[in-house]
Scaffold this active site. Structure first.
Site, PDB file in Angstrom:
ATOM      1  N   GLY A  12      87.625  79.762 -34.555  1.00 49.71           N
ATOM      2  CA  GLY A  12      88.581  78.672 -34.696  1.00 49.71           C
ATOM      3  C   GLY A  12      89.998  79.192 -34.886  1.00 49.71           C
ATOM      4  N   ASP A  13      90.943  78.276 -34.908  1.00 54.74           N
ATOM      5  CA  ASP A  13      92.367  78.603 -35.132  1.00 54.74           C
ATOM      6  C   ASP A  13      92.952  79.459 -34.015  1.00 54.74           C
ATOM      7  OD1 ASP A  13      92.247  77.370 -37.790  1.00 54.74           O
ATOM      8  OD2 ASP A  13      91.160  79.174 -38.387  1.00 54.74           O
ATOM      9  N   LYS A  16      94.083  76.143 -29.742  1.00 52.08           N
ATOM     10  CA  LYS A  16      93.587  75.191 -28.743  1.00 52.08           C
ATOM     11  C   LYS A  16      94.527  74.012 -28.557  1.00 52.08           C
ATOM     12  CE  LYS A  16      89.701  74.835 -31.032  1.00 52.08           C
ATOM     13  NZ  LYS A  16      89.875  75.970 -31.952  1.00 52.08           N
ATOM     14  N   ALA A  39      89.006  70.331 -38.770  1.00 55.81           N
ATOM     15  CA  ALA A  39      89.772  71.169 -37.856  1.00 55.81           C
ATOM     16  C   ALA A  39      91.163  70.578 -37.695  1.00 55.81           C
ATOM     17  CB  ALA A  39      89.083  71.240 -36.489  1.00 55.81           C
ATOM     18  N   GLY A  40      92.141  71.433 -37.511  1.00 59.32           N
ATOM     19  CA  GLY A  40      93.507  70.963 -37.292  1.00 59.32           C
ATOM     20  C   GLY A  40      94.108  71.618 -36.077  1.00 59.32           C
ATOM     21  N   HIS A  41      94.662  70.827 -35.171  1.00 57.99           N
ATOM     22  CA  HIS A  41      95.315  71.361 -33.984  1.00 57.99           C
ATOM     23  C   HIS A  41      96.820  71.202 -34.137  1.00 57.99           C
ATOM     24  CE1 HIS A  41      91.479  70.951 -31.300  1.00 57.99           C
ATOM     25  NE2 HIS A  41      91.372  71.833 -32.257  1.00 57.99           N
ATOM     26  N   GLN A 226      87.104  73.849 -33.819  1.00 56.71           N
ATOM     27  CA  GLN A 226      86.544  75.102 -34.355  1.00 56.71           C
ATOM     28  C   GLN A 226      86.407  76.162 -33.243  1.00 56.71           C
ATOM     29  OE1 GLN A 226      84.436  72.138 -35.354  1.00 56.71           O
ATOM     30  NE2 GLN A 226      85.690  71.878 -37.163  1.00 56.71           N
ATOM     31  N   LYS A 333      99.117  83.875 -28.921  1.00 60.23           N
ATOM     32  CA  LYS A 333      99.740  84.686 -29.972  1.00 60.23           C
ATOM     33  C   LYS A 333      99.888  86.162 -29.589  1.00 60.23           C
ATOM     34  CE  LYS A 333      99.313  81.925 -34.111  1.00 60.23           C
ATOM     35  NZ  LYS A 333      99.105  81.941 -35.557  1.00 60.23           N
ATOM     36  N   LEU A 334     100.090  86.411 -28.309  1.00 56.55           N
ATOM     37  CA  LEU A 334     100.320  87.789 -27.882  1.00 56.55           C
ATOM     38  C   LEU A 334     101.586  88.349 -28.531  1.00 56.55           C
ATOM     39  CD1 LEU A 334      99.270  90.045 -25.959  1.00 56.55           C
ATOM     40  CD2 LEU A 334     100.862  89.142 -24.242  1.00 56.55           C
ATOM     41  N   VAL A 416     103.091  83.197 -25.309  1.00 55.35           N
ATOM     42  CA  VAL A 416     103.954  84.220 -25.909  1.00 55.35           C
ATOM     43  C   VAL A 416     104.801  83.652 -27.051  1.00 55.35           C
ATOM     44  CG1 VAL A 416     104.035  85.643 -23.837  1.00 55.35           C
ATOM     45  CG2 VAL A 416     105.726  83.806 -24.131  1.00 55.35           C
TER      46      VAL A 416
END
Length: 426
Positions: A12-13, A16, A39-41, A226, A333-334, A416
Site C-alpha cells: 500500500g501507499d 495509486k 486506505a487513503g489516496h 492497499q 516517487k523516483l 517524478v
C-alpha cells in the site's frame, strides 16, 4: 483507453491515487472495488492536496461517473464527510455521478467498537496494526451473512431487524469478554437513521452502470486500495487487510466479467514502505531509511503513522506480477531517490539455506528470509522537471531498466513528483 485495473504492488501507499486521477481523464467511469476507509489516496493538483478514503480518485474530473462497488465496506459517516468536504471545494458530488452499489456492506458502530476492543486486548507482539475502523468485523458479518448492506439503509424495518440480530452475539462479547457496556440496538438504529436518509439517494445498480458505460464505448477504470501483499489470501498473513486486493477481484468486487479487465497497471514505489506490523525484509534502520522517510514524506494518509522504509524488493514485485498478470508498472516517487550515492535492489531471498525468487508460502515465512542485494550507482540533482524519459539521468534510466529485467514487466509510467503534471508516460 482500455478498461484498466489499478493495484498497489507492495504494502500500500504506492501512490495509486495520483495515477488513478491522471488516467481518469480518459475514462467514462471510475470504480472503487474493495477495501474501506482504512486506505487513503492522496491527490495533488496544481499544488493543492486532496485526500480521499472512499470516493474514487477520479471525482476531481468533471462529468466522470464515480462508483463505489459491492466489494467495498462503507462507513456512511466517513462518506458523508468526504462529500461535504468536496462540495465545499465546488466539486460535483451529486447522485447523478456518484453512486454506491446497493450490495455494498455498511460499517456499523458495533464493528468499530469490536475492532478496537480486540486490538486492545492483544499483546504488543501480536498486534496486526489494524486501523480500528471496523473493516475486518464488517467483512466478517458479510461472510456470516448477517451484514447490513447499503440497500438496507432505505428499508428502516429491515435495518432495525438486522441491527437487533447482529447485537445479540456482539453484546455478549462486549459485556462478558471485553468488559464494556453493551450497545442498545434502538439507539444504534436511531443514530443511523438521519445518516441513512442522506446516503439513500446515492444507491444504484453499479453493475448496470459499468455495463452501460462499456456499451457506450467508454472505458472503465477500476481502483483498488492497499497493496497486493496485504491481500487476505496472498499477502503476509496474518498481517494483512480483510479483502482481496489482487487484480482479479476487480471483477467480483464490482460486478462485471473478468474479460472486461484488459489492462492491469501495478503501482510501484521506487523503494519500499510498510505501515504497521508485519515482516519487511528490506527495511532500513539507518540514515538511508531516515532519509527516505523524510524526503518521501512517508506518513500514512489515513492514520498519520510513520511508514517503515527500505530498499526496492523485487521478490515482492515478482510475486505481484504473477498474481495479477500485470501488463505494466507505474513507478512512483523516483525523485525521492535523487542524491543517494548508491541504490540497492533486493533480487532474491535466502530462505532455509536456499536462494528463492518468490516469497515463502508458510505463515510469517518472510520474517525469516535474508535479502540478496545488488547495487547500482545513484544520480544527483532534481528530476521533478523532467517531461520526457530521455531527460532522466542515465543512472535513473538504468535503475528502471533493471526493474523491467528482473520483473519481466515494462515500466510504462514514471512519476517524478507529487503533482499530476510531474509524470512521464513512455
Amino acid at each position: 483507453m482500455s478498461n484498466t485495473v489499478i493495484v498497489g504492488t507492495q504494502w500500500g501507499d504506492e501512490g495509486k491515487g495520483k495515477i488513478v486521477d491522471m488516467l481518469a481523464e480518459k475514462a467514462g467511469a471510475i470504480v472503487r472495488f474493495q477495501g474501506g476507509n482504512n486506505a487513503g489516496h492522496t491527490l495533488v493538483v496544481d499544488g493543492e492536496q486532496c485526500i480521499l478514503h472512499l470516493i474514487p480518485s477520479g471525482v476531481l474530473h468533471e462529468g466522470k461517473k464515480c462508483l463505489i462497488s459491492n466489494g467495498v465496506v462503507l462507513d456512511p459517516e466517513v462518506f458523508l464527510k468526504e462529500i461535504d468536504g468536496l462540495a465545499a471545494k465546488g466539486v460535483d458530488v451529486s447522485p447523478a455521478r456518484l453512486m454506491i452499489s446497493k450490495k455494498t456492506q455498511i460499517i456499523m458502530a458495533y464493528h468499530k467498537l469490536l475492532d478496537n476492543c480486540r486490538e486492545s486486548m492483544k499483546s504488543a507482539d501480536s498486534k496486526i496494526g489494524t486501523t480500528g475502523r471496523g473493516i475486518g468485523p464488517c467483512y466478517e458479518d458479510k461472510m456470516s451473512r448477517i451484514g447490513v448492506r447499503a440497500a438496507d439503509l432505505a428499508d428502516p424495518e429491515l435495518l432495525r431487524a438486522k441491527i437487533e440480530a447482529a447485537l445479540v452475539e456482539k453484546n455478549v462479547l462486549f459485556e462478558k469478554l471485553f468488559n464494556v457496556e453493551p450497545l442498545d440496538p434502538e439507539k444504534v438504529f436511531q443514530d443511523l437513521l438521519p445518516i441513512a436518509e442522506r446516503v439513500a439517494p446515492y444507491l444504484a445498480d453499479v453493475s448496470s452502470e459499468i455495463q452501460n458505460t462499456i456499451k457506450e464505448g467508454k472505458s472503465v477504470l477500476f481502483e483498488g486500495a492497499q497493496g497486493v501483499h496485504l491481500d487476505i489470501d496472498h499477502g503476509t498473513y496474518p498481517f494483512v487487510t480483510s479483502s482481496n486486493v489482487v487484480a482479479g477481484n476487480a471483477a467480483a468486487g464490482s460486478g462485471c466479467g473478468p474479460r472486461q479487465l484488459e489492462r492491469i497497471i501495478g503501482i510501484c514505489k521506487a523503494y519500499t514502505t510498510r505501515v504497521g506490523a508485519g515482516p519487511f525484509p528490506t527495511e532500513l534502520f539507518d540514515e538511508v531509511g531516515d532519509t527516505l522517510q523524510r524526503v518521501g514524506h512517508e506518513f500514512g494518509a489515513t492514520t498519520g503513522r510513520k511508514r517503515r522504509c527500505g530498499w526496492l524488493d523485487m521478490v515482492v514485485l515478482r510475486e505481484t506480477a504473477r498474481l495479477c498478470d500485470l501488463t505494466e508498472f507505474a513507478l512512483t516517487k523516483l525523485d525521492v531517490l535523487s542524491d543517494l550515492d548508491e541504490l540497492k535492489i533486493c533480487v532474491a531471498y535466502e530462505y532455509r539455506g536456499e536462494k528463492v525468487a518468490y516469497p515463502p508460502q508458510e505463515q510469517n515465512g518472510m520474517a525469516h528470509v535474508k535479502p540478496v542485494y545488488e547495487s547500482m550507482p545513484g544520480w544527483k540533482g532534481d528530476i521533478t522537471k523532467a517531461k520526457k524519459y530521455d531527460e532522466l539521468p542515465v543512472e535513473a534510466r538504468n535503475y528502471i531498466a533493471r526493474i523491467e529485467e528482473l520483473s519481466g514487466v515494462k515500466v510504462g509510467i514514471v512519476s517524478v513528483g507529487p503533482d499530476r503534471a510531474e509524470t512521464i508516460v513512455r
